[in-house]
Design a protein around this motif. Structure first.
Motif, PDB file in Angstrom:
ATOM      1  N   VAL A  52      19.564  46.132   3.624  1.00 50.15           N
ATOM      2  CA  VAL A  52      18.115  45.906   3.676  1.00 50.15           C
ATOM      3  C   VAL A  52      17.821  44.740   4.602  1.00 50.15           C
ATOM      4  O   VAL A  52      18.669  43.881   4.833  1.00 50.15           O
ATOM      5  CB  VAL A  52      17.530  45.580   2.283  1.00 50.15           C
ATOM      6  CG1 VAL A  52      17.628  46.774   1.363  1.00 50.15           C
ATOM      7  CG2 VAL A  52      18.195  44.371   1.680  1.00 50.15           C
ATOM      8  N   VAL A  53      16.595  44.723   5.132  1.00 49.81           N
ATOM      9  CA  VAL A  53      16.151  43.565   5.904  1.00 49.81           C
ATOM     10  C   VAL A  53      15.520  42.564   4.954  1.00 49.81           C
ATOM     11  O   VAL A  53      15.650  41.356   5.095  1.00 49.81           O
ATOM     12  CB  VAL A  53      15.144  43.995   6.983  1.00 49.81           C
ATOM     13  CG1 VAL A  53      14.657  42.790   7.764  1.00 49.81           C
ATOM     14  CG2 VAL A  53      15.771  45.001   7.915  1.00 49.81           C
TER      15      VAL A  53
ATOM     16  N   SER B 103      10.929  45.605  10.936  1.00 51.50           N
ATOM     17  CA  SER B 103      11.519  45.831  12.245  1.00 51.50           C
ATOM     18  C   SER B 103      10.470  46.506  13.103  1.00 51.50           C
ATOM     19  O   SER B 103       9.591  47.184  12.584  1.00 51.50           O
ATOM     20  CB  SER B 103      12.769  46.701  12.133  1.00 51.50           C
ATOM     21  OG  SER B 103      12.506  47.999  12.582  1.00 51.50           O
TER      22      SER B 103
ATOM     23  N   GLU C  58      14.716  51.299   8.644  1.00 54.49           N
ATOM     24  CA  GLU C  58      15.407  50.203   7.945  1.00 54.49           C
ATOM     25  C   GLU C  58      15.822  50.542   6.527  1.00 54.49           C
ATOM     26  O   GLU C  58      16.077  49.659   5.732  1.00 54.49           O
ATOM     27  CB  GLU C  58      14.526  48.958   7.955  1.00 54.49           C
ATOM     28  CG  GLU C  58      14.240  48.407   9.340  1.00 54.49           C
ATOM     29  CD  GLU C  58      15.493  47.986  10.096  1.00 54.49           C
ATOM     30  OE1 GLU C  58      16.531  47.786   9.457  1.00 54.49           O
ATOM     31  OE2 GLU C  58      15.407  47.887  11.335  1.00 54.49           O
TER      32      GLU C  58
END
Lengths: 656, 286
Positions: free
Chosen positions: B59-60, B111, B201
């Motif tokens: 994960v971001v 993103s 993402e």
């Protein structure tokens, strides 16, 4: 009775105390906070006082002395307006003012003539009470008392900051609060007056007060916008006076109640004239630009005008007239003005980059929806309209106040400057997101109201659903992209956790004064709680009110119960979501790894830069604003033309 | 709530992922045949999801999972509301909420690709929302009820009164099923300039959840098609499958359109076919 008088007179007295600027700053703030608390408590007491509600028409009757008093005061107000309009060379304002003044003089001489010659039982005029109270006015009083009060408390903290940011301006805070409390007093007056002359008197005070507040900054833009607000509201005011005059000539009465009853039996012209006044005050399409101009004022003013006062006075009056409009062509046309306003304002909001401007268009759109409900006028439609008034007041108050705080913290009111706000101002962002969710998302109460709107108008006027469905789609778009902007953590320098040092976030939020938090948290709480107690509001306040006005049998609203409970369950689920997802997250926690976003190239250290072919690049992302589709100029022109045409048809469709 | 409603709700809860997954498998085979390939086995989507669950969860932002989970829960609830015969408007609103949660998840991921994917998904939503709302409105004009349980009991097939609304619905179903030419935000085709757009993402369990949600969603959409033919159930099932086949064909024979065309065409279709149908009903029923 006493409470009503108290609610009107108390803020008036406070405003007079604040005006001379004698109190030291601390004492002034204390006085403002305590008196708003008193107002809130008094308006809540109104709900629980059976005597207040049972004595339908109260004992204070109208008299000729009162009429003379009002006449003199209104002339005084007119002179004040002349003074301002000549000082700033605004001829149109003076012109409209003159028309209104002349009409008032005609009215006065007519009453005097009738009294002297005792034409048509002229003295009957003085047997009717000037005030009344019912559940709708109690709801309005709660909105004014609680939300208006919270905004006043907020203004305590905000105005200090405001003058800190605008050092070039003279600190006129005492006169600012003087006008604010005067405004609250007049608003209470509007929602409790049955006598049209008193109603018009309070109406004009709110017009003048908003003029003073919008022009507070004193620069050219503010003054121009203040005069535009004044002009449009005076035009509405002229409609109001013509309505009073016309109704008086026909029936010899000054009672709003009787005017509505006359409207029910087909005497629609005064009803429509009053609705016209309501349009101008609630910024419906041809008049909408005054409310947009009002956003130059300090934030508490915008919040006050948009959420709990001013525009709500306009829709209050139109909703009041709803029973007379039900099932008439004129009513459908009133509803069409609302529908046009809702659709065009929602579409324009997409193209706006300024946060306050988006909020302003969203207000106009919601007011359009309320007017639409009033025009349909069926019990279900009025139910939906009043619900929208309540929820819009809460959420919009919250949104304006939060944007005001954010503006001072990040020195911008552009939505594009707000990306990653969730990092730098976490609590404030949460409140902003909550307010936005409250404005359009299931299962918050606003959406339940919209649902009721659809149910209410599908039988009488299905074609009016077309602006609603398109407007709703547009509404969705501009709110979600703003929410996304707050959530997305991107390359914005001030809001980026990686680019600035870690302490910034904490200090940014610490700079928000306690007065501001004192208004923000209760409003956030109210957004949630108003949805949860929504069946109660409906059951104890709205249904009795509607049953009385429409002679509904028991069980008219029964169909609703099941769905309302379901909505409440959904809300609880939504609030529980963080907990539930915790389980999911922790189940996968061991496998979870936080990485930098994918940038189709080699990331450079922080994940916000990547290695381009020549140099290190930083990415930036911006929202869609779709200027070519939803440009302000184009759609406001369309809206204004359509609305004017509709109004002309409306005025001529009724036989004179 | 009657027992039959309860049963159908329960069946949806248990069988929808199975049916949705099988349809996805069939979709892949049929698409492959149209492109003169053999294609994967019909159970392939299930293998994919199982594998995703066993993968690492990248994960971001940790909180993006919250929104994905919300999407999953609310999509199931939406379907349950529909199949247990609740108010159709309520179903639409819950559906909207679920879709918005997916968009917020993509925004949150932060993103550039998922951000643009989210913006485009939002654009798609704005495009289809008017028509989606016109469906229950049109149905109400005929049956005088919003309750799904009542609507299925209506004696004549709704398609008879609502051909315009149905055509409008078909147009937006292409968006809803994420088929070309309207798969702007995220697509299974290889021609995507936004990587995987909306879902760039998401990986591992999150992506698996999104996939399962999509199956639930597809079954719900097919259920809405069924509503138009409800009195003759076998025609309804056949129509739903036929329309899905039609969507696969469209998917394989069109290049992707620009968003301007998407927005304009969807709003015009909604206005002309949906609005026109409602206008006609209003005039005829008076």
């Amino acid at each position: 009775m006493n409470l009503i008088l108290f609610l009107i007179i108390f803020p008036f007295v406070i405003s007079l105390i604040l005006r001379p600027n004698l109190l030291p700053e601390g004492l002034q703030k204390g006085l403002i906070s305590i008196s708003t608390l008193v107002l809130a408590v008094a308006s809540i007491m109104l709900c629980f006082d059976p005597n207040e509600i049972s004595s339908q028409l109260l004992q204070l009757t109208f008299s000729h002395y009162q009429q003379l008093f009002l006449f003199v005061v209104e002339i005084g107000l007119a002179i004040l307006i002349y003074y301002f309009s000549f000082k700033y060379d605004k001829i149109w304002v003076a012109f409209v003012n003159t028309i209104q003044l002349m009409l008032l003089i005609v009215l006065e001489t007519k009453v005097k003539f009738n009294l002297e010659n005792n034409i048509g039982n002229a003295s009957n005029l003085f047997t009717k009470s000037i005030f009344f109270i019912d559940n709708f006015s109690i709801i309005m009083a709660l909105i004014i008392g609680i939300i208006g009060g919270l905004i006043a408390i907020y203004a305590n903290g905000y105005m200090k900051d405001f003058h800190h940011h605008h050092k070039e301006m003279k600190d006129k805070r005492s006169s600012f609060f003087f006008v604010i409390f005067m405004f609250l007093s007049a608003m209470f007056g509007i929602v409790f007056s049955d006598n049209l002359l008193w109603l018009h008197f309070f109406w004009e005070i709110t017009t003048l007060a908003s003029f003073l507040l919008i022009g507070y900054k004193g620069d050219k833009v503010s003054i121009d916008n203040a005069f535009r607000a004044l002009l449009y509201n005076l035009i509405g005011g002229v409609g109001f006076v013509v309505g009073i005059l016309y109704f008086y000539m026909a029936s010899g009465s000054f009672s709003l109640d009787q005017l509505i009853n006359a409207g029910k039996s087909g005497f629609l012209i005064p009803v429509l004239l009053l609705a016209f006044a309501g349009f101008s005050k609630s910024a419906q399409m041809p008049f909408s630009s005054w409310l947009l101009g009002a956003m130059v004022a300090p934030t508490p003013v915008s919040a006050l005008l948009h959420s709990s006062t001013m525009v709500k006075a306009g829709v209050y009056l139109v909703i009041k007239l709803a029973p007379a409009l039900m099932g008439t062509w004129a009513g459908i046309l009133v509803a069409s003005v609302g529908g046009i306003t809702f659709l065009t304002a929602s579409m324009i909001a997409i193209s706006r980059q300024n946060a306050k401007s988006v909020l302003a268009y969203s207000t106009i759109a919601n007011l359009g929806l309320i007017v639409l409900c009033a025009g349909i006028g069926s019990p279900m439609a009025v139910w939906a309209g009043i619900m929208i008034i309540i929820f819009h007041a809460i959420s919009k108050g919250l949104l304006f106040l939060s944007v005001g705080v954010a503006e001072h913290r990040i020195d911008s009111r552009e939505i594009e400057a707000m990306d990653g706000l969730v990092v730098s101002l976490p609590n404030l962002s949460f409140l902003l997101l909550l307010g936005m969710a409250g404005m359009f998302l299931a299962p918050f109460a606003m959406l339940i109201s919209k649902w009721a709107v659809i149910k209410a108008i599908i039988d009488p006027a299905p074609l009016l659903l077309i602006p609603i469905v398109f407007g709703s789609a547009a509404t969705l778009f501009y709110w979600v992209k703003w929410m996304g902007k707050l959530l997305a953590i991107t390359t914005n320098e001030t809001n980026n956790p990686n680019n600035t040092n870690k302490t910034t976030a904490a200090t940014l939020e610490k700079a928000i004064s306690n007065y501001e938090w004192c208004a923000l948290y209760p409003l956030g709480f109210l957004t949630i709680i108003s949805t949860i107690i929504f069946p109660l509001t409906s059951g104890f306040m709205l249904e009795p009110y509607l049953s009385k006005h429409y002679n509904l049998g028991a069980g008219y609203f029964n169909l609703w119960q099941e769905n309302i409970i379901l909505m409440t369950l959904l809300l609880i689920l939504l609030l529980l979501l963080p907990l539930l997802s915790k389980i999911f997250i922790s189940a996968n926690n061991k496998k979870t790894r936080v990485t930098a976003p994918y940038l189709a190239g080699a990331n450079v250290n922080d994940g916000y830069h990547y290695q381009g072919s020549l140099q290190t690049m930083k990415y930036t992302i911006r929202n869609y604003y779709l200027e070519s589709f939803f440009g302000e100029r184009c759609w406001s022109l369309v809206g204004i033309i359509l609305a004017i045409v509709t109004m002309l048809i409306m005025l001529f469709s009724v036989r004179f | 709530m009657s027992t039959s409603c309860l049963t159908s709700g329960l069946l949806y809860l248990l069988l929808a992922p199975l049916i949705g997954g099988l349809i996805a498998g069939l979709d892949r085979i049929i698409s492959a045949r149209m492109q003169t390939r053999v294609g994967p086995p019909i159970w392939q989507p299930f293998y994919d999801v199982c594998k995703l669950f066993s993968k690492e969860h990248l994960v971001v932002n940790r909180s993006q999972t919250l929104f994905v989970f919300g999407l999953f829960i609310f999509m199931i609830i939406t379907g349950l509301l529909f199949f247990t015969g609740y108010d159709l408007l309520l179903v639409i609103f819950a559906f909207t909420l679920a879709s918005i949660l997916l968009i917020l998840a993509a925004y949150k991921a932060g993103s550039p690709y998922s951000f643009i994917g989210a913006e485009r998904e939002l654009m798609q939503m704005m495009a289809y929302e008017p028509m989606v709302l016109l469906v229950p409105i049109g149905i109400y004009m005929v049956t005088k009820t919003f309750s799904v349980a009542e609507i299925v009991k209506y004696e004549t097939p709704l398609i008879y009164y609502l051909p315009g609304v149905f055509i409008g619905l078909l147009h937006i179903l292409t968006i809803k099923f994420r088929k070309s030419p309207f798969d702007l935000s995220s697509t299974h085709h290889a021609h995507q300039e936004l990587v995987k757009g909306l879902t760039t993402e998401f990986s591992g369990p999150s992506l698996a959840l999104i996939e399962i949600t999509h199956w639930y969603e597809n079954v719900l959409l097919l259920g809405i098609i069924f509503l138009f033919f409800a009195p003759i159930p076998w025609v309804g099932v056949l129509a739903a499958l036929l329309i899905y086949f039609l969507e696969i064909m469209i998917d394989n024979s069109f290049a992707r359109m620009k968003w301007e065309f998407l927005l304009k065409s969807s709003w015009w279709m909604a206005l002309v076919f949906g609005g026109g149908n409602i206008l006609l009903l209003m005039l005829l029923k008076r």
